[in-house]
Write a protein that holds these residues in place. Structure first.
Motif, PDB file in Angstrom:
ATOM      1  N   PRO A  38       4.404  58.272  45.064  1.00 33.50           N
ATOM      2  CA  PRO A  38       4.672  59.615  45.613  1.00 33.50           C
ATOM      3  C   PRO A  38       5.489  60.475  44.642  1.00 33.50           C
ATOM      4  O   PRO A  38       6.240  59.967  43.836  1.00 33.50           O
TER       5      PRO A  38
ATOM      6  N   GLY B 179      -2.216  67.359  56.088  1.00 33.05           N
ATOM      7  CA  GLY B 179      -2.114  66.324  55.081  1.00 33.05           C
ATOM      8  C   GLY B 179      -2.939  65.127  55.467  1.00 33.05           C
ATOM      9  O   GLY B 179      -3.060  64.763  56.621  1.00 33.05           O
TER      10      GLY B 179
ATOM     11  N   SER C  84      -1.760  66.043  44.038  1.00 32.76           N
ATOM     12  CA  SER C  84      -1.940  65.469  45.366  1.00 32.76           C
ATOM     13  C   SER C  84      -3.147  64.539  45.367  1.00 32.76           C
ATOM     14  O   SER C  84      -4.110  64.758  44.632  1.00 32.76           O
TER      15      SER C  84
ATOM     16  N   THR D 156       1.487  63.076  44.861  1.00 31.61           N
ATOM     17  CA  THR D 156       1.402  61.835  44.089  1.00 31.61           C
ATOM     18  C   THR D 156       1.794  62.139  42.654  1.00 31.61           C
ATOM     19  O   THR D 156       1.162  62.964  42.002  1.00 31.61           O
TER      20      THR D 156
ATOM     21  N   LEU E 161      -2.156  58.894  52.766  1.00 28.65           N
ATOM     22  CA  LEU E 161      -2.377  58.334  51.436  1.00 28.65           C
ATOM     23  C   LEU E 161      -2.241  56.834  51.511  1.00 28.65           C
ATOM     24  O   LEU E 161      -1.194  56.311  51.866  1.00 28.65           O
TER      25      LEU E 161
ATOM     26  N   ASP F 107      -1.721  64.187  49.824  1.00 27.91           N
ATOM     27  CA  ASP F 107      -0.287  63.949  49.813  1.00 27.91           C
ATOM     28  C   ASP F 107       0.211  63.945  48.372  1.00 27.91           C
ATOM     29  O   ASP F 107      -0.497  63.489  47.465  1.00 27.91           O
TER      30      ASP F 107
END
Length: 352
Positions: free
Chosen positions: A352, A18, A304, A227, A21, A225
């Motif tokens: 997120p 990952g 993501s 989102t 972010l 990540d």
């Protein structure tokens, strides 16, 4: 049919695991009716470089990354300056564009430069006037640009670009009409397919971005990540948001707290959302986005988001997107919206 064995030549390396972010801009209560959890901050620009030109991808639509019989791609792209005033919505044909750039104009409003190549509608609009950053945005594509006019110095710069200019003020062939159901100046409509057909001798566009074979293989899908929502502000005048919708396998667009609808009544959507933080020259009453150099970016695909760096060496050079180690980022096949968010008076918020 395109050859089933045609595959893309890969460029760069994907970042394993990952990616962190990082948001950008100021923490703003946007009043968009969204549950906003992660507020962005400024992110450093990685010291990385990207390849100078997109990797050749035969049998692939250059502005969308989708497979195609090569004979169906042998025509120029059409770029059109599209209105985004509330009175101009819903726009005509915007949902079928391959790429849409959103840029700041006067009064804190935004306008679009939309490009069609893989799916050219009969009509697009409302068509508005050119702005000083448009030659810098469009020169790498070649083909055709259509607009309704503009200040003489902006028109002169656009005419000096590599694109064929089709201008409402000069139209003697009836390619532009005024729609009866819209108020001026939000009523100019272009016969898009006819325009491309008339100039089919022009070369097709070269690629702007690199594409993976599928959304699951796109760099942000693998290294980003989760989102749920991307919120951007170009000024204090209003905000727009992109909400990930797994059922639609895309991002649904809102403006000023309401769903942003297309000409069919459906919500505008994007396979990829690319946010570029850009400098804006405010030395005159018309702001000018600076799109050469490099800066912070975020790339969102498949729900993501990953941080990135954008590079554009010159007006005629494509935009390149690189990860933290300098590897080229691959988008998912499909349409892409590029948000040119000012560094001084704009903000980005990632939820997120």
């Amino acid at each position: 049919m395109f050859p089933a064995a045609a595959r893309r030549i890969r460029s760069g390396r994907r970042t394993p695991g990952g990616a962190a972010l990082i948001g950008a801009g100021l923490c703003l209560g946007l009043g968009l009716g969204l549950s906003l959890g992660l507020v962005g901050c400024s992110a450093p620009v990685p010291e990385a470089t990207a390849s100078a030109d997109p990797t050749p991808q035969p049998g692939i639509m250059p502005l969308r990354g989708t497979p195609v019989d090569p004979s169906r791609a042998e025509h120029p792209s059409l770029a059109v300056k599209i209105d985004n005033h509330p009175a101009a919505r819903p726009q005509l044909g915007l949902e079928r564009a391959d790429l849409v750039f959103e840029e700041l104009v006067e009064g804190g409003l935004t306008r679009y430069v939309a490009l069609w190549h893989s799916d050219v509608p009969d009509a697009v609009g409302p068509v508005r006037s050119i702005r000083p950053m448009d030659p810098e945005i469009l020169s790498s594509f070649g083909g055709i640009v259509a607009y309704s006019g503009g200040q003489p110095q902006f028109v002169a710069a656009m005419r000096a670009s590599p694109l064929l200019n089709v201008v409402f003020d000069d139209d003697a062939g009836g390619l532009f009409v005024r729609a009866d159901d819209r108020d001026s100046p939000h009523d100019v409509v272009l016969a898009a397919d006819e325009t491309v057909t008339l100039h089919s001798d022009l070369a097709p566009p070269t690629g702007q971005f690199d594409y993976a074979d599928s959304a699951a293989e796109a760099t942000a899908s693998l290294a980003g990540d989760p989102t749920t929502t991307i919120v951007t502000r170009f000024s204090e005048s209003g905000g727009r948001a992109w909400a990930w919708d797994p059922a639609a396998t895309g991002y649904l667009r809102s403006q000023d707290g309401a769903a942003d609808l297309d000409s069919t009544g459906a919500q505008l959507n994007a396979t990829n959302v690319v946010v570029l933080r850009v400098e804006v020259d405010r030395g005159s009453d018309v702001p000018r986005t600076i799109l050469t150099g490099s800066g912070t970016a975020w790339v969102s695909t498949g729900g993501s988001t990953m941080p990135a760096t954008w590079f554009k060496d010159a007006a005629a050079a494509p935009i390149r997107l690189a990860d933290a180690v300098g590897a080229t980022i691959e988008l998912a096949p499909g349409n892409t919206w590029i948000e040119l968010v000012p560094t001084d008076d704009g903000s980005v918020e990632l939820v997120p």
